[in-house]
Design a protein around this motif. Structure first.
Motif, PDB file in Angstrom:
ATOM      1  N   GLN A  57      -1.037   0.115 -11.896  1.00 38.72           N
ATOM      2  CA  GLN A  57      -1.402  -0.187 -10.378  1.00 38.72           C
ATOM      3  C   GLN A  57      -1.310  -1.918  -9.805  1.00 38.72           C
ATOM      4  OE1 GLN A  57      -5.401   0.082  -9.713  1.00 38.72           O
ATOM      5  NE2 GLN A  57      -6.025  -0.478 -11.593  1.00 38.72           N
ATOM      6  N   VAL A 107      -7.123   4.377 -11.811  1.00 34.78           N
ATOM      7  CA  VAL A 107      -7.263   3.160 -10.180  1.00 34.78           C
ATOM      8  C   VAL A 107      -8.446   2.538 -10.411  1.00 34.78           C
ATOM      9  CG1 VAL A 107      -6.874   3.543  -8.058  1.00 34.78           C
ATOM     10  CG2 VAL A 107      -5.247   4.762  -9.534  1.00 34.78           C
ATOM     11  N   LEU A 160       3.755   9.538  -7.150  1.00 35.09           N
ATOM     12  CA  LEU A 160       3.170   8.182  -6.814  1.00 35.09           C
ATOM     13  C   LEU A 160       1.762   8.052  -7.962  1.00 35.09           C
ATOM     14  CD1 LEU A 160       1.246   6.031  -6.278  1.00 35.09           C
ATOM     15  CD2 LEU A 160      -0.253   7.277  -4.676  1.00 35.09           C
ATOM     16  N   LEU A 171       0.461  -3.070  -5.969  1.00 34.06           N
ATOM     17  CA  LEU A 171       0.289  -2.530  -5.500  1.00 34.06           C
ATOM     18  C   LEU A 171      -1.053  -2.920  -5.042  1.00 34.06           C
ATOM     19  CD1 LEU A 171       0.505   1.885  -6.300  1.00 34.06           C
ATOM     20  CD2 LEU A 171       2.243  -0.025  -5.813  1.00 34.06           C
ATOM     21  N   THR A 201       0.629  -0.901   0.137  1.00 35.59           N
ATOM     22  CA  THR A 201       0.192   0.058  -0.028  1.00 35.59           C
ATOM     23  C   THR A 201       0.644   1.245  -0.104  1.00 35.59           C
ATOM     24  OG1 THR A 201      -1.511  -0.781   0.969  1.00 35.59           O
ATOM     25  CG2 THR A 201      -1.870   1.341   1.151  1.00 35.59           C
ATOM     26  N   CYS A 204       1.733   5.162   0.837  1.00 41.24           N
ATOM     27  CA  CYS A 204       0.968   6.405   1.653  1.00 41.24           C
ATOM     28  C   CYS A 204       1.792   7.520   0.881  1.00 41.24           C
ATOM     29  CB  CYS A 204       1.406   6.020   3.017  1.00 41.24           C
ATOM     30  SG  CYS A 204       0.281   7.317   4.204  1.00 41.24           S
ATOM     31  N   LEU A 259      -3.671   2.159  -2.868  1.00 41.75           N
ATOM     32  CA  LEU A 259      -3.164   4.086  -2.064  1.00 41.75           C
ATOM     33  C   LEU A 259      -3.511   4.997  -0.707  1.00 41.75           C
ATOM     34  CD1 LEU A 259      -4.149   5.158  -6.463  1.00 41.75           C
ATOM     35  CD2 LEU A 259      -2.159   3.650  -5.197  1.00 41.75           C
ATOM     36  N   THR A 272      -8.543   2.903  -1.816  1.00 41.37           N
ATOM     37  CA  THR A 272      -7.975   3.853  -1.541  1.00 41.37           C
ATOM     38  C   THR A 272      -8.401   5.082  -0.805  1.00 41.37           C
ATOM     39  OG1 THR A 272      -8.095   4.422  -3.995  1.00 41.37           O
ATOM     40  CG2 THR A 272      -7.753   6.155  -3.207  1.00 41.37           C
ATOM     41  N   ILE A 284      -3.515   8.881   0.097  1.00 40.55           N
ATOM     42  CA  ILE A 284      -2.633  10.211  -0.487  1.00 40.55           C
ATOM     43  C   ILE A 284      -3.450  11.201   1.229  1.00 40.55           C
ATOM     44  CG2 ILE A 284      -3.036  11.717  -2.563  1.00 40.55           C
ATOM     45  CD1 ILE A 284      -4.534   9.072  -3.640  1.00 40.55           C
TER      46      ILE A 284
END
Length: 277
Positions: free
Chosen positions: A118, A214, A109, A121, A98, A100, A124, A218, A126
């Motif tokens: 993605q 994405v 990012l 991963l 993940t 950050c 996310l 998130t 943010i």
């Protein structure tokens, strides 16, 4: 928990200072700091989360203990920022971490998503960042006062530059940083040269479509009194990533530091929910 440090070489040869703590068998979190800061800003996450997760953090190129290339292209080309993130993930053998990302780290990012997608991963997070810089729309995403302040940071005059750095440093939190962090944080803020400010903040960034693609879990976190990004930046990310959770904090630009207990709790909840699916 013991912290292990190492130097990671990016694709263009730029050497990045990085640290890791925790059990490698646990889910990984990669923490990306902002401009004119250092990885040590994530101390409260490393102190409290490394027993549960494998935590990795690094200094952006041009910042902290990482290399500071003199060529402006080293900061203006999106692929280089993407390669930096990819190099850290590879060097620490992170399995679907993940990410950050804070402030300018959110742009890095976005660069990673643009060039690598993605697939590698898991989620996310943010924090006080945006999808655009130096576009027509981005004028509403950044406070006008910060835009004026950046002019000081571009100045080759040491007095103006010093004033600009001090102003940025003071604006990151509503309250002064804790004594144990003051020297580290303050010193790191002066390690970014005026030419690096010019190169990093002079480039045009639009990661709208990269974030729109994405599908990962998130979380968007922002300070209600952030003097850099306006609340519209978080709102735009919510529009671009409709499934994103949005969490506002009663603080300035660094919710993970000023409201660390709540931020850590929400991050743990986010991680647990992400890995339960």
């Amino acid at each position: 928990m013991q912290t292990v440090s190492r130097i990671v070489t990016s694709a263009d040869g730029c050497q990045l200072y990085a640290e890791a703590a925790g059990n490698r068998d646990q889910p990984a979190i990669l923490f990306i700091p902002g401009a004119s800061t250092a990885l040590s800003w994530w101390r409260k996450q490393f102190d409290h989360l490394s027993d549960t997760f494998y935590c990795v953090r690094f200094d952006l190129r041009g910042n902290g203990a990482s290399d500071k290339p003199s060529d402006p292209a080293a900061y203006q080309e999106s692929k280089r920022w993407a390669d930096d993130v990819a190099a850290i993930i590879s060097a620490f053998e992170l399995n679907k971490p993940t990410v950050c990302a804070w402030s300018y780290g959110g742009y890095a990012l976005g660069d990673y998503l643009q060039h690598y997608g993605q697939t590698n991963l898991s989620g996310l997070v943010i924090a006080d960042s945006g999808a655009q810089l130096n576009t027509d729309q981005s004028k509403d995403l950044v406070h006008e006062a910060f835009g004026q302040l950046v002019g000081k940071l571009f100045s080759p005059t040491i007095t103006a530059y010093r004033e600009g750095v001090e102003d940025v440093f003071k604006s990151l939190t509503l309250r002064p940083v804790e004594d144990r962090d003051k020297t580290d944080f303050h010193g790191a803020s002066f390690l970014m040269a005026p030419s690096t400010w010019q190169a990093m903040f002079g480039r045009m960034i639009d990661h709208t479509e990269d974030f729109r693609r994405v599908s990962l879990p998130t979380l968007v976190a922002y300070g209600q009194q952030d003097p850099i990004f306006t609340p519209l930046a978080a709102e735009q990310l919510r529009e671009i990533i409709p499934h994103a959770q949005v969490s506002s904090y009663p603080c300035a630009h660094a919710p993970f530091y000023e409201c660390a207990e709540r931020f850590n709790m929400e991050l743990v909840q986010f991680m647990n929910a992400s890995f339960s699916h």
